[in-house]
Design a protein around this motif. Structure first.
Motif, PDB file in Angstrom:
ATOM      1  N   THR A 141     -35.868  41.002 -32.003  1.00 28.89           N
ATOM      2  CA  THR A 141     -34.574  40.452 -32.420  1.00 28.89           C
ATOM      3  C   THR A 141     -33.664  40.225 -31.217  1.00 28.89           C
ATOM      4  N   MET A 142     -33.658  41.176 -30.296  1.00 26.97           N
ATOM      5  CA  MET A 142     -32.839  41.012 -29.090  1.00 26.97           C
ATOM      6  C   MET A 142     -33.337  39.830 -28.264  1.00 26.97           C
ATOM      7  N   GLY A 143     -34.647  39.629 -28.240  1.00 30.11           N
ATOM      8  CA  GLY A 143     -35.192  38.463 -27.561  1.00 30.11           C
ATOM      9  C   GLY A 143     -34.697  37.162 -28.171  1.00 30.11           C
ATOM     10  N   CYS A 144     -34.621  37.126 -29.489  1.00 30.34           N
ATOM     11  CA  CYS A 144     -34.104  35.930 -30.178  1.00 30.34           C
ATOM     12  C   CYS A 144     -32.637  35.698 -29.836  1.00 30.34           C
ATOM     13  N   HIS A 145     -31.868  36.772 -29.724  1.00 32.02           N
ATOM     14  CA  HIS A 145     -30.454  36.649 -29.354  1.00 32.02           C
ATOM     15  C   HIS A 145     -30.313  36.076 -27.942  1.00 32.02           C
ATOM     16  N   HIS A 147     -32.532  34.246 -26.460  1.00 35.21           N
ATOM     17  CA  HIS A 147     -33.056  32.869 -26.470  1.00 35.21           C
ATOM     18  C   HIS A 147     -32.000  31.871 -26.933  1.00 35.21           C
ATOM     19  N   GLU A 148     -31.266  32.232 -27.969  1.00 39.62           N
ATOM     20  CA  GLU A 148     -30.262  31.324 -28.522  1.00 39.62           C
ATOM     21  C   GLU A 148     -28.879  31.535 -27.905  1.00 39.62           C
ATOM     22  N   GLY A 149     -28.621  32.758 -27.438  1.00 38.50           N
ATOM     23  CA  GLY A 149     -27.259  33.123 -27.059  1.00 38.50           C
ATOM     24  C   GLY A 149     -26.544  33.623 -28.314  1.00 38.50           C
ATOM     25  N   PHE A 150     -25.926  34.766 -28.240  1.00 38.32           N
ATOM     26  CA  PHE A 150     -25.301  35.355 -29.419  1.00 38.32           C
ATOM     27  C   PHE A 150     -23.800  35.466 -29.201  1.00 38.32           C
ATOM     28  N   LEU A 151     -23.087  34.472 -29.756  1.00 43.50           N
ATOM     29  CA  LEU A 151     -21.639  34.399 -29.622  1.00 43.50           C
ATOM     30  C   LEU A 151     -21.249  34.594 -28.156  1.00 43.50           C
ATOM     31  N   ASN A 152     -20.250  35.406 -27.890  1.00 46.89           N
ATOM     32  CA  ASN A 152     -19.859  35.692 -26.504  1.00 46.89           C
ATOM     33  C   ASN A 152     -20.397  37.041 -26.031  1.00 46.89           C
ATOM     34  N   LEU A 153     -21.261  37.644 -26.852  1.00 46.06           N
ATOM     35  CA  LEU A 153     -21.743  38.990 -26.545  1.00 46.06           C
ATOM     36  C   LEU A 153     -23.015  38.983 -25.701  1.00 46.06           C
ATOM     37  N   ILE A 154     -23.886  38.012 -25.961  1.00 46.52           N
ATOM     38  CA  ILE A 154     -25.147  37.922 -25.222  1.00 46.52           C
ATOM     39  C   ILE A 154     -25.317  36.486 -24.738  1.00 46.52           C
ATOM     40  N   PRO A 155     -25.365  36.265 -23.430  1.00 43.78           N
ATOM     41  CA  PRO A 155     -25.518  34.905 -22.916  1.00 43.78           C
ATOM     42  C   PRO A 155     -26.942  34.391 -23.130  1.00 43.78           C
ATOM     43  N   ASP A 157     -30.343  33.338 -22.125  1.00 44.80           N
ATOM     44  CA  ASP A 157     -31.129  33.688 -20.943  1.00 44.80           C
ATOM     45  C   ASP A 157     -32.600  33.690 -21.355  1.00 44.80           C
ATOM     46  N   HIS A 158     -33.317  32.597 -21.057  1.00 47.74           N
ATOM     47  CA  HIS A 158     -34.705  32.466 -21.509  1.00 47.74           C
ATOM     48  C   HIS A 158     -35.616  33.493 -20.847  1.00 47.74           C
ATOM     49  N   ALA A 159     -35.360  33.807 -19.594  1.00 44.92           N
ATOM     50  CA  ALA A 159     -36.186  34.804 -18.902  1.00 44.92           C
ATOM     51  C   ALA A 159     -36.019  36.180 -19.552  1.00 44.92           C
ATOM     52  N   LYS A 160     -34.787  36.522 -19.885  1.00 47.95           N
ATOM     53  CA  LYS A 160     -34.514  37.801 -20.528  1.00 47.95           C
ATOM     54  C   LYS A 160     -35.111  37.830 -21.936  1.00 47.95           C
ATOM     55  N   ALA A 161     -35.072  36.685 -22.612  1.00 47.23           N
ATOM     56  CA  ALA A 161     -35.669  36.600 -23.952  1.00 47.23           C
ATOM     57  C   ALA A 161     -37.158  36.901 -23.887  1.00 47.23           C
ATOM     58  N   ARG A 162     -37.854  36.298 -22.892  1.00 46.80           N
ATOM     59  CA  ARG A 162     -39.287  36.552 -22.754  1.00 46.80           C
ATOM     60  C   ARG A 162     -39.559  38.016 -22.411  1.00 46.80           C
ATOM     61  N   GLU A 163     -38.689  38.603 -21.600  1.00 43.72           N
ATOM     62  CA  GLU A 163     -38.847  40.017 -21.257  1.00 43.72           C
ATOM     63  C   GLU A 163     -38.788  40.883 -22.510  1.00 43.72           C
ATOM     64  N   MET A 164     -37.836  40.598 -23.388  1.00 43.26           N
ATOM     65  CA  MET A 164     -37.708  41.353 -24.635  1.00 43.26           C
ATOM     66  C   MET A 164     -38.922  41.120 -25.536  1.00 43.26           C
ATOM     67  N   TRP A 165     -39.360  39.868 -25.633  1.00 43.21           N
ATOM     68  CA  TRP A 165     -40.500  39.541 -26.490  1.00 43.21           C
ATOM     69  C   TRP A 165     -41.797  40.176 -25.990  1.00 43.21           C
ATOM     70  N   TYR A 166     -41.983  40.193 -24.666  1.00 39.71           N
ATOM     71  CA  TYR A 166     -43.195  40.821 -24.127  1.00 39.71           C
ATOM     72  C   TYR A 166     -43.194  42.323 -24.430  1.00 39.71           C
ATOM     73  N   LYS A 167     -42.038  42.944 -24.318  1.00 41.99           N
ATOM     74  CA  LYS A 167     -41.938  44.364 -24.654  1.00 41.99           C
ATOM     75  C   LYS A 167     -42.275  44.571 -26.128  1.00 41.99           C
ATOM     76  N   ALA A 168     -41.728  43.720 -26.999  1.00 39.15           N
ATOM     77  CA  ALA A 168     -41.992  43.821 -28.434  1.00 39.15           C
ATOM     78  C   ALA A 168     -43.469  43.605 -28.734  1.00 39.15           C
ATOM     79  N   ALA A 169     -44.077  42.621 -28.071  1.00 33.04           N
ATOM     80  CA  ALA A 169     -45.496  42.320 -28.285  1.00 33.04           C
ATOM     81  C   ALA A 169     -46.358  43.505 -27.871  1.00 33.04           C
ATOM     82  N   ASN A 170     -46.017  44.119 -26.741  1.00 29.51           N
ATOM     83  CA  ASN A 170     -46.778  45.284 -26.276  1.00 29.51           C
ATOM     84  C   ASN A 170     -46.649  46.469 -27.225  1.00 29.51           C
ATOM     85  N   LEU A 171     -45.548  46.499 -27.982  1.00 28.66           N
ATOM     86  CA  LEU A 171     -45.339  47.568 -28.959  1.00 28.66           C
ATOM     87  C   LEU A 171     -45.955  47.244 -30.321  1.00 28.66           C
ATOM     88  N   GLY A 172     -46.475  45.994 -30.462  1.00 31.35           N
ATOM     89  CA  GLY A 172     -47.181  45.650 -31.694  1.00 31.35           C
ATOM     90  C   GLY A 172     -46.558  44.593 -32.574  1.00 31.35           C
TER      91      GLY A 172
END
Length: 304
Positions: A141-145, A147-155, A157-172
């Motif tokens: 979910t954080m990766g999706c935020h 990827h899209e940018g979440f209001l003014n709270l999360i800019p 950042d595609h690289a950061k999105a992939r980092e979150m998704w890779y962590k999620a994928a490694n966790l299953g």
């Protein structure tokens, strides 16, 4: 293939595993032979490479084309969860079907009865707390935020999105595998790379994501493997309840590369899969969502 006696000896030097100072380790990719040391494994590689790659590919295909695991049940109604029409909750980390979500009044979680977050900041804090517990869907979910940018709270950042998704994928998380694959397939925020897209679709498909399974079928068909690998993917995706894949199996039957039994068995499994995830509450939730969507669409049109 090695004989039983050979399997207890180093494939390179022949030393036996029963010797006191020998600890044979099996070749990880193919599991056909054993070695007493890294040096022996490297020296034997030129002779073993072709057989190793062939057997490793066979082992992977055995896993890839196996029936996926059964769907998880909704923790409230205990009916198998559909791929979509369910929601992950950042309060308790549970996925709950829309039918059970809609049936609960007061805006509380149907599982833990925690009240809904009142601010976007609270939403992010809840997700972060779930991340501290290694909740894979929190990272997804954080990766999706990101990827899209979440209001003014999360800019964005595609690289950061992939980092979150890779962590999620490694966790299953199979959804994280799907998200990574989609980015590489579309070239969105990253250079287009079909090999990496297929890699992550493979893992999502093995985890039970029927849309990713269908995508693999499309890719195999584009590579000219329609009558061999593509149709196998389409059959598995259709059996899991994916309509587009069922059409492809029907096309295969009409054109002679899927048998009558394959089509009939797939059709039965398709209907069974759809029936398994049905409930009266889920039907009501779907009708409510459709009404809500139509209302907002009409409202937006009137404001143009």
């Amino acid at each position: 293939m090695s004989t039983p006696d050979e399997s207890e000896c180093c494939a390179a030097c022949g030393r036996k595993g029963c010797d006191d100072d020998i600890n044979l380790k099996r070749c990880k990719p193919c599991k056909l032979v054993k070695y007493c040391s890294v040096a022996c494994q490297k020296s034997h590689r030129p002779l073993h490479k072709k057989k190793c790659k062939k057997r490793a590919a066979e082992i992977f295909d055995e896993a890839l084309f196996k029936e996926p695991p059964p769907r998880e049940d909704c923790p409230i109604c205990f009916i198998p969860m559909p791929l979509v029409k369910s929601t992950w909750h950042n309060c308790c980390g549970q996925g709950i079907c829309d039918g059970c979500m809609i049936s609960v009044e007061g805006g509380v979680c149907a599982f833990c009865r925690e009240g809904a977050q009142t601010t976007d900041e609270e939403d992010i804090e809840r997700i972060k707390k779930r991340m501290e517990l290694d909740d894979h869907e929190a990272f997804n979910t954080m990766g999706c935020h990101y990827h899209e940018g979440f209001l003014n709270l999360i800019p964005q950042d595609h690289a950061k999105a992939r980092e979150m998704w890779y962590k999620a994928a490694n966790l299953g998380s199979i959804l994280a595998h799907r998200n990574i694959a989609a980015r590489y397939a579309e070239g969105e925020g990253v250079e287009k790379d079909n090999k990496k897209a297929i890699y992550h679709w493979n893992f999502a498909a093995m985890g039970g994501h029927e849309v990713c399974r269908h995508n693999l079928g499309v890719m195999e068909e584009q590579k000219g493997n329609l009558k061999t690998r593509a149709i196998r993917h389409y059959i598995l995706a259709a059996r899991a309840g994916y309509e587009d894949a069922l059409y492809q199996v029907k096309r295969g039957y009409m054109n002679g590369y899927a048998t009558k039994d394959e089509f009939e068995n797939t059709l039965r499994a398709y209907h069974k899969s759809l029936d398994e995830v049905k409930s009266e509450r889920r039907d009501k939730a779907e009708a409510y969502r459709a009404h809500e969507k139509a209302y907002y669409a009409a409202n937006n049109a009137s404001n143009i």
